[in-house]
Design a protein around this motif. Structure first.
Motif, PDB file in Angstrom:
ATOM      1  N   HIS A 136      -6.942  19.418 -63.433  1.00 23.63           N
ATOM      2  CA  HIS A 136      -7.855  18.482 -62.765  1.00 23.63           C
ATOM      3  C   HIS A 136      -8.414  17.453 -63.748  1.00 23.63           C
ATOM      4  O   HIS A 136      -8.406  16.260 -63.476  1.00 23.63           O
ATOM      5  N   ALA A 137      -8.926  17.968 -64.878  1.00 23.15           N
ATOM      6  CA  ALA A 137      -9.398  17.054 -65.934  1.00 23.15           C
ATOM      7  C   ALA A 137      -8.812  17.583 -67.229  1.00 23.15           C
ATOM      8  O   ALA A 137      -9.127  18.704 -67.631  1.00 23.15           O
ATOM      9  N   ASP A 138      -7.916  16.829 -67.849  1.00 17.68           N
ATOM     10  CA  ASP A 138      -7.354  17.340 -69.102  1.00 17.68           C
ATOM     11  C   ASP A 138      -8.296  17.045 -70.248  1.00 17.68           C
ATOM     12  O   ASP A 138      -8.597  15.886 -70.570  1.00 17.68           O
ATOM     13  N   THR A 139      -8.740  18.123 -70.862  1.00 16.40           N
ATOM     14  CA  THR A 139      -9.792  18.107 -71.859  1.00 16.40           C
ATOM     15  C   THR A 139      -9.361  17.452 -73.169  1.00 16.40           C
ATOM     16  O   THR A 139     -10.191  17.122 -74.010  1.00 16.40           O
ATOM     17  N   SER A 140      -8.069  17.264 -73.348  1.00 19.66           N
ATOM     18  CA  SER A 140      -7.596  16.632 -74.574  1.00 19.66           C
ATOM     19  C   SER A 140      -7.649  15.112 -74.475  1.00 19.66           C
ATOM     20  O   SER A 140      -7.794  14.426 -75.483  1.00 19.66           O
ATOM     21  N   THR A 141      -7.570  14.601 -73.252  1.00 18.04           N
ATOM     22  CA  THR A 141      -7.425  13.148 -73.071  1.00 18.04           C
ATOM     23  C   THR A 141      -8.533  12.513 -72.234  1.00 18.04           C
ATOM     24  O   THR A 141      -8.702  11.302 -72.254  1.00 18.04           O
ATOM     25  N   GLY A 142      -9.243  13.343 -71.457  1.00 10.51           N
ATOM     26  CA  GLY A 142     -10.244  12.793 -70.545  1.00 10.51           C
ATOM     27  C   GLY A 142      -9.621  12.150 -69.326  1.00 10.51           C
ATOM     28  O   GLY A 142     -10.261  11.352 -68.634  1.00 10.51           O
ATOM     29  N   VAL A 143      -8.359  12.509 -69.035  1.00 11.08           N
ATOM     30  CA  VAL A 143      -7.682  11.972 -67.843  1.00 11.08           C
ATOM     31  C   VAL A 143      -7.877  12.937 -66.681  1.00 11.08           C
ATOM     32  O   VAL A 143      -7.712  14.146 -66.830  1.00 11.08           O
ATOM     33  N   ALA A 144      -8.227  12.382 -65.514  1.00  4.72           N
ATOM     34  CA  ALA A 144      -8.353  13.189 -64.297  1.00  4.72           C
ATOM     35  C   ALA A 144      -7.081  13.032 -63.479  1.00  4.72           C
ATOM     36  O   ALA A 144      -6.444  11.980 -63.501  1.00  4.72           O
ATOM     37  N   ALA A 145      -6.720  14.087 -62.756  1.00  2.00           N
ATOM     38  CA  ALA A 145      -5.574  14.000 -61.851  1.00  2.00           C
ATOM     39  C   ALA A 145      -6.048  13.423 -60.518  1.00  2.00           C
ATOM     40  O   ALA A 145      -7.179  13.671 -60.100  1.00  2.00           O
ATOM     41  N   ASP A 146      -5.182  12.665 -59.876  1.00  2.00           N
ATOM     42  CA  ASP A 146      -5.515  12.084 -58.573  1.00  2.00           C
ATOM     43  C   ASP A 146      -5.057  13.057 -57.486  1.00  2.00           C
ATOM     44  O   ASP A 146      -3.915  13.007 -57.029  1.00  2.00           O
ATOM     45  N   LEU A 147      -5.964  13.942 -57.075  1.00  2.00           N
ATOM     46  CA  LEU A 147      -5.596  14.978 -56.105  1.00  2.00           C
ATOM     47  C   LEU A 147      -5.209  14.369 -54.765  1.00  2.00           C
ATOM     48  O   LEU A 147      -4.318  14.873 -54.079  1.00  2.00           O
ATOM     49  N   ASP A 148      -5.874  13.276 -54.372  1.00  2.00           N
ATOM     50  CA  ASP A 148      -5.556  12.640 -53.090  1.00  2.00           C
ATOM     51  C   ASP A 148      -4.105  12.174 -53.042  1.00  2.00           C
ATOM     52  O   ASP A 148      -3.479  12.163 -51.992  1.00  2.00           O
ATOM     53  N   ALA A 149      -3.582  11.778 -54.194  1.00  2.00           N
ATOM     54  CA  ALA A 149      -2.185  11.323 -54.230  1.00  2.00           C
ATOM     55  C   ALA A 149      -1.231  12.504 -54.406  1.00  2.00           C
ATOM     56  O   ALA A 149      -0.190  12.560 -53.757  1.00  2.00           O
ATOM     57  N   LEU A 150      -1.590  13.460 -55.266  1.00  2.00           N
ATOM     58  CA  LEU A 150      -0.640  14.509 -55.655  1.00  2.00           C
ATOM     59  C   LEU A 150      -0.521  15.652 -54.645  1.00  2.00           C
ATOM     60  O   LEU A 150       0.585  16.125 -54.366  1.00  2.00           O
ATOM     61  N   VAL A 151      -1.656  16.111 -54.122  1.00  2.00           N
ATOM     62  CA  VAL A 151      -1.610  17.299 -53.253  1.00  2.00           C
ATOM     63  C   VAL A 151      -0.688  17.083 -52.050  1.00  2.00           C
ATOM     64  O   VAL A 151       0.166  17.932 -51.763  1.00  2.00           O
ATOM     65  N   PRO A 152      -0.797  15.944 -51.320  1.00  2.00           N
ATOM     66  CA  PRO A 152       0.093  15.773 -50.161  1.00  2.00           C
ATOM     67  C   PRO A 152       1.576  15.758 -50.540  1.00  2.00           C
ATOM     68  O   PRO A 152       2.396  16.286 -49.801  1.00  2.00           O
ATOM     69  N   ILE A 153       1.907  15.202 -51.688  1.00  2.00           N
ATOM     70  CA  ILE A 153       3.319  15.162 -52.103  1.00  2.00           C
ATOM     71  C   ILE A 153       3.828  16.580 -52.333  1.00  2.00           C
ATOM     72  O   ILE A 153       4.890  16.967 -51.848  1.00  2.00           O
ATOM     73  N   VAL A 154       3.044  17.361 -53.060  1.00  2.00           N
ATOM     74  CA  VAL A 154       3.468  18.729 -53.373  1.00  2.00           C
ATOM     75  C   VAL A 154       3.591  19.556 -52.092  1.00  2.00           C
ATOM     76  O   VAL A 154       4.576  20.276 -51.882  1.00  2.00           O
TER      77      VAL A 154
END
Ligand SMILES: *Cc1c(COP(=O)(O)O)cnc(C)c1O
Length: 389
Positions: A136-154
């Motif tokens: 969800h939030a990668d602690t090494s980079t401070g990048v968040a995942a876009d769940l609204d985009a990714l969850v429906p695809i998966v």
């Protein structure tokens, strides 16, 4: 607060006095009804936070145990896992999967960027996967995942969504009852740890499985796990007076108090507060010439990774901050020495962040940087003015 230092690293995070007090309560036997009642309540509070109709697990261990529990109960040896990685912690699923003989493909973003949803779509169209991991939030980079985009695809491709919420849970939305653009398009497994956005000392893994993920566990039959086998924990989570492995009694006291604070504040308010913190801190430090590794549109609410301006020595800078009671973290892997990471989550307050911005400004001035602390603090205040107390 009895803390003498501000621990603004990406976890552990600042612990408030009521949590310390709970933790210092008398250690009882793990089957003592007085303890059992607290354990039960903390499990119910966890269920309420994730809004799940499945099972939640609150057990001794760190976030990594949660990752292992999520994976080993859903994906068997020889089955295929897709790892979506935005950095160091996304990559950890590769090592984990290998340890259990899982077949792995990886979509890795350049550090500071997101994996494009089109890439995920393409990969899932080409191959069938049992599950997909998203950090969800990668602690090494401070990048968040876009769940609204990714969850429906998966979900469209029939794979399970495993969400690593270690640096996000209780600060960024993880609603397991939420349908992401299609019937049954929900997050299947969320895992987290106690010491990040929940704001409790380290030592607990917290994992939630929905009904689809529970069915996946059943289908696997025997799995290569004992402590991490959810089948061993389900009876305990239903009735914590039963024994499987001794729970960390005092940590459960602390966690129960931490979850009380989370729910009292309210999840929506917490999400808004963290969004404002993230924007505010990045806006302030940009004033100092520090560039957030992640662009604003993909940045996490809970922590940020900042690249140093020319002429700042990482070790000296962080030592100077530590000398005035502000603890920040170095950057990982190839960014080591070039950037630092600042946590802004959990029990962290606006006053703490303003003080941190001031201390960072002073440290920069001390090494000859021309910065305006006042302007930086004002930027932060503008972004956080909307926070409802
Ligand atoms: C911290 C972290 C982990 C690892 O958690 P531990 O408690 O250190 O085992 C995993 N994933 C993410 C995103 C994290 O931030």
């Amino acid at each position: 607060m009895r803390n003498e230092e501000m621990l603004l690293i990406p976890g552990p995070t600042p612990v408030v006095d009521s949590i310390y007090d709970a933790m210092a309560s008398e250690t009882r036997g793990h089957t003592d009804p007085r303890f059992v009642e607290i354990y039960k309540r903390s499990i119910e509070r966890t269920r309420e936070m994730f809004k799940t109709d499945g099972e939640v697990f609150v057990i001794a261990g760190s976030g990594t145990i949660g990752m292992e529990m999520a994976l080993v109960n859903t994906v068997g040896a020889g089955e295929r896992l897709l790892v979506i990685s935005h950095g160091y912690f996304g990559d950890r699923f590769i090592q984990l999967g290998k340890a259990f003989g899982i077949e792995i493909d990886v979509l890795q973003a350049e550090w500071g960027q997101q994996v494009a949803p089109e890439e995920v779509e393409r990969q899932l169209s080409e191959r069938t996967y049992k599950a997909v991991t998203i950090t969800h939030a990668d602690t090494s980079t401070g990048v968040a995942a876009d769940l609204d985009a990714l969850v429906p695809i998966v979900k469209k491709h029939g794979a399970l969504v495993i969400l690593d919420g270690v640096c996000a849970t209780a600060a960024m939305e993880e609603d397991m009852s939420k349908e992401y653009g299609g019937e049954g398009y929900t997050i299947d497994v969320v895992l987290t740890g106690s010491q990040k956005a929940i704001g409790v000392p380290p030592g607990l893994a917290i994992v939630a499985f929905n009904q689809t993920a529970l069915a996946a566990r059943k289908e696997l039959g025997h799995i290569p796990a004992y402590y991490c086998d959810i089948e061993n924990w389900i009876p305990i989570m239903h009735d914590p007076s039963k024994y499987f492995a001794t729970p960390p009694v005092n940590l459960i006291y602390a966690y129960d108090e931490g979850m009380k604070l989370v729910l009292e504040e309210g999840l929506e308010k917490r999400y808004a507060r963290h969004t404002a913190y993230g924007r505010g801190v990045r806006s302030a430090l940009r004033e100092y010439g520090m560039k957030p590794l992640a662009e604003e549109e993909v940045a996490a609410s809970t922590l940020s990774c900042f690249l140093y301006p020319e002429g700042v020595n990482d070790a000296e800078f962080r030592a100077a901050l530590a000398g005035v009671g502000l603890i920040v973290a170095g950057a990982l892997a190839h960014l080591g020495g070039k950037a630092f990471r600042l946590g802004h989550m959990g029990n962290t307050t606006e006053d703490m962040l303003i003080s941190a911005i001031e201390k960072i400004g002073e440290a920069l001035k001390d090494v000859g940087q021309d910065v305006s602390i006042e302007q930086a603090v004002n930027r932060f205040k503008e972004e956080t003015a909307s926070i409802v107390q």
